[in-house]
Design a protein around this motif. Structure first.
Motif, mmCIF file in Angstrom:
data_model
loop_
_atom_site.group_PDB
_atom_site.id
_atom_site.type_symbol
_atom_site.label_atom_id
_atom_site.label_comp_id
_atom_site.label_asym_id
_atom_site.label_seq_id
_atom_site.Cartn_x
_atom_site.Cartn_y
_atom_site.Cartn_z
ATOM 1 N N LYS A 632 0.812 -1.215 0.000
ATOM 2 C CA LYS A 632 0.000 0.000 0.000
ATOM 3 C C LYS A 632 0.845 1.264 0.000
ATOM 4 O O LYS A 632 0.327 2.336 -0.292
ATOM 5 N N SER A 633 2.104 1.131 0.351
ATOM 6 C CA SER A 633 2.928 2.333 0.480
ATOM 7 C C SER A 633 4.383 2.008 0.145
ATOM 8 O O SER A 633 4.772 0.854 -0.026
ATOM 9 N N PHE A 634 5.144 3.094 0.080
ATOM 10 C CA PHE A 634 6.580 2.952 -0.150
ATOM 11 C C PHE A 634 7.233 2.153 0.976
ATOM 12 O O PHE A 634 8.178 1.411 0.755
ATOM 13 N N MET A 635 6.687 2.300 2.177
ATOM 14 C CA MET A 635 7.234 1.579 3.320
ATOM 15 C C MET A 635 7.099 0.075 3.144
ATOM 16 O O MET A 635 7.978 -0.698 3.550
ATOM 17 N N ASN A 683 -0.439 4.260 -5.092
ATOM 18 C CA ASN A 683 0.074 5.475 -4.468
ATOM 19 C C ASN A 683 1.363 5.150 -3.723
ATOM 20 O O ASN A 683 1.454 5.283 -2.513
ATOM 21 N N ILE A 684 2.386 4.689 -4.460
ATOM 22 C CA ILE A 684 3.667 4.303 -3.865
ATOM 23 C C ILE A 684 4.595 5.504 -3.927
ATOM 24 O O ILE A 684 5.113 5.865 -4.980
ATOM 25 N N VAL A 685 4.787 6.137 -2.803
ATOM 26 C CA VAL A 685 5.660 7.301 -2.727
ATOM 27 C C VAL A 685 6.585 7.099 -1.541
ATOM 28 O O VAL A 685 6.298 6.302 -0.648
ATOM 29 N N ASN A 690 4.274 9.947 1.918
ATOM 30 C CA ASN A 690 3.150 9.006 1.888
ATOM 31 C C ASN A 690 1.920 9.609 2.544
ATOM 32 O O ASN A 690 1.973 10.208 3.611
ATOM 33 N N LYS A 691 0.830 9.451 1.872
ATOM 34 C CA LYS A 691 -0.451 9.910 2.385
ATOM 35 C C LYS A 691 -1.406 8.738 2.385
ATOM 36 O O LYS A 691 -1.314 7.844 1.559
ATOM 37 N N THR A 692 -2.355 8.757 3.297
ATOM 38 C CA THR A 692 -3.332 7.678 3.363
ATOM 39 C C THR A 692 -4.220 7.745 2.145
ATOM 40 O O THR A 692 -4.878 8.762 1.890
#
Length: 701
Positions: A632-635, A683-685, A690-692
């Protein structure tokens, strides 16, 4: 997805004590170390022997085809006009000898003043004044005449004779004369002495006997002086200009002319035994040096290829010698070396080949050897720049021509500096040889690749083409594996560029690393496409056997399709000796009491940075693909990349690659950027940005 999470989750659990989790490599049947060493030694000796034979044969060929026409015989008439090849100062021994003879003959005799004679005469004259005639050595006849005189006249005669004689002995007329003093001179001295003619006659006769010549020649001193004067004459320096005739056809070749011809590089009509010994020693020493500094850092089994490069340099050097440009023979060898070897080792190979070529022609002229060494240094330096990026055969040909022209310019510069003769045809000859050697290299290169199993950028580009038979099979029979290989290639190539590795080799290795899956593609998750998992109906041990076997089957396919050895390394090493943790744990849960070695890949572990890079890219791409629904994210991406890298480090799979911590940091950074661009629909930043995501906006991978 589910089956892969079974593999992924144990990786997260690998945070126990390092010694406890250290894996033991399975026992594999390998050739004995003694056998491998014997084979390598055999290959080295065969290559060295072949190179020695080539070097000796080329020397014979050079002597028969080039030297004989230019040779001379001392003491015989010249068979041709011999011209000076370069300006040269020399000492004219013949003219020097003539000057020394003239200096010797100019000294007739050395005159020596015998002071002992003068002193002896003066002592005798003093004794006469004292009347001691016998002691003075006066002849007995004169003594009787003197004693027959009256006392007064006798005393006067003795005084006058002694005084006049002493005065004469001090005069330069006597001391510097080779003939002594004449009787006329003595009569003039006694003219006013008061003696009558008879008495004066006795005095003159006595003085003539005592005043013998004080100056005479000394043969020993004369000879020594002549030698000193001759040695003091300096040798006559002369200069011969390039193009001047040293000796004309039909003239006798004197020892001095023979020495001039030798110094100008003209060979004597005798087989160069000394050169044969030197080239033999040079071949042995250079090959051993290259084996230590090139092969041990590259691949010991390439000894034959190294010998081929040296032999090519010698052959092309001899052929170039027909045009008077021996040094240009280095160009073909340098071109093949730079496109098939790492540049640092290619540079060392070029310099070693240059030394061999200079040894083969060392007896020609010092300038010829100097030209060869100069061109070798230029080629070694400029080659790394010219061959930095080869994209096509036309670019390779153009680089070869440019390399030849630069070498020709260096040759022209050296001849201009040393005033060696050249004409307007010289640039045309350089251009001709540059084009010829470039074209010849294009012909030799494919044969070299096939014969010695070496990789050039052109061959790697051909392997990367999608119409390669194995790539076409992957597209049709295992499309998931084909897509996976493409993604691995993208990740690995980007990272290799950051580390300045051979990106084409990495890309090619990534394309073919999983070709073994063509044997049973349905047993690999990327080719199942939602169908029933083939592993559900077989035991974990059998599943592991099937999956592990894709490495061996890939090597078989590579040999069958004649893939280069450099590509086969990626197939053998991309899993190293890692363990199939999912199936191992599954077997334990089923109570099968399995051996961990049954679930490990046969290896070996990656031996180079390139194969280690493909291992990381392969595992990271598979992990990201398996977790695609949960990213879901870059993390999330960062956690996967860090976890895979950490697991490989803990398992010791990267121990032989030479990766540093800085290298691994760069790899992770580049792969994260590449993965971010590959998964840009989500939405991989980066974490700080990163935003929800809004509900329903995250899309699908």
């Amino acid at each position: 997805m589910r089956s892969f999470r079974g593999l992924w989750l144990p990786m997260k659990d690998m945070k126990k004590d390092k010694e406890k989790n250290k894996r033991q490599e399975p026992v594999r049947q390998q050739p004995k170390a003694e056998d491998r060493s014997h084979e390598r030694l055999k290959a080295t000796y065969l290559s060295l022997s072949a190179l020695l034979v080539v070097g000796c044969l080329l020397l014979v060929f050079r002597w028969v085809s080039i030297d004989i026409d230019r040779s001379f015989v001392k003491g015989l008439p010249a068979t041709r006009n011999y011209f000076a090849l370069f300006n040269m100062r020399y000492k004219d021994e013949k003219e020097t000898e003539q000057l020394r003879d003239f200096a010797k003959n100019s000294i007739v005799d050395v005159l020596v003043r015998k002071t002992g004679h003068i002193k002896e005469a003066q002592e005798r004259l003093s004794l006469i004044g004292e009347g001691r005639l016998e002691e003075a050595g006066v002849p007995q006849a004169f003594i009787e005449l003197i004693r027959a005189l009256p006392v007064e006249r006798r005393d006067l005669l003795l005084r006058v004779t002694s005084k006049a004689g002493l005065e004469v002995s001090e005069s330069d007329i006597y001391r510097d004369s080779m003939q002594g003093v004449s009787e006329d001179y003595l009569w003039r001295v006694l003219e006013n002495s008061g003696l009558d003619p008879g008495e004066a006659n006795i005095s003159v006769q006595v003085l003539s006997g005592i005043l013998v010549p004080a100056v005479s020649g000394e043969s020993g001193i004369t000879d020594r002086l002549r030698d000193i004067v001759a040695d003091a004459v300096d040798t006559v320096p002369k200069e011969i200009q390039a193009g001047e005739v040293i000796v004309s056809k039909g003239d006798t070749i004197t020892p001095q002319i023979a020495e001039l011809l030798r110094r100008q590089g003209y060979p004597e009509a005798a087989f160069p035994i000394k050169t044969l010994l030197i080239i033999s020693l040079s071949v042995i020493s250079v090959f051993i040096w290259a084996k230590k500094n090139v092969l041990t850092l590259w691949d010991e089994r390439k000894a034959g290829f190294l010998a081929f490069l040296f032999a090519l340099c010698l052959v092309m050097g001899v052929l170039s010698a027909f045009y008077g440009m021996t040094g240009l023979g280095i160009v073909p060898m340098a071109g093949i070396a730079y496109v098939t070897m790492p540049h640092r080792r290619a540079r060392a190979t070029v310099l070693a080949g240059t030394f061999l070529l200079a040894s083969l022609f060392f007896d020609v002229t010092p300038i010829s050897s100097g030209e060869i060494l100069l061109i070798g240094a230029v080629v070694a330096g400029i080659g790394e720049i010219l061959f930095r990026r080869i994209d096509s055969r036309s670019s390779l040909w153009l680089c070869m021509v440019q390399l030849g022209l630069v070498s020709g310019a260096a040759l022209l510069l050296s001849r201009w500096i040393f005033n060696s003769p050249f004409d307007y045809i010289f640039p045309l000859q350089v251009l001709f040889l540059s084009v010829l050697w470039g074209t010849l290299t294009m012909i030799i290169l494919p044969l070299t690749e096939g014969l010695f199993d070496v990789l050039s950028p052109l061959r790697l580009m051909e392997l990367c083409q999608p119409d390669h038979p194995l790539q076409k099979r992957l597209q049709i029979e295992a499309p998931g594996t084909y897509h996976h290989s493409q993604m691995v290639a993208i990740l690995a190539e980007a990272s290799s560029d950051a580390l300045r590795l051979n990106s084409r080799l990495v890309k090619s290795g990534a394309f073919f690393h999983d070709i073994g899956k063509l044997k049973r593609p349905q047993f690999f998750v990327e080719n199942q496409f939602g169908s029933k998992n083939a592993h559900d109906d077989i035991s974990p041990v059998m599943s592991a056997l099937v999956i592990v076997s894709h490495v061996r089957e890939g090597l078989d396919l590579a040999l069958e399709n004649k893939l280069p050895e450099g590509i086969r390394h990626f197939i053998a090493e991309h899993h190293g000796t890692t363990c199939l943790g999912y199936f191992y744990k599954k077997a334990k849960k089923m109570g099968l009491d399995p051996s961990e070695s049954q679930f490990r890949y046969p290896g070996p572990r990656p031996k180079t940075k390139e194969t280690g890079l493909v291992m990381l890219a392969d595992s990271i791409e598979a992990a990201v693909r398996a977790e695609r629904e949960n990213i879901k994210s870059f993390m999330d991406l960062k956690e996967i990349v860090d976890g895979v890298t950490e697991s490989k480090l803990r398992d010791g799979q990267l121990d032989d690659t030479g990766f540093t911590l800085l290298d691994l940091a760069k790899i992770k950074e580049v792969m994260l950027k590449t993965l971010k661009s590959m998964y840009h629909t989500r939405n991989i930043v980066p974490l700080q940005e990163n935003k929800t995501p809004e509900n329903g906006k995250d899309g699908q991978m």
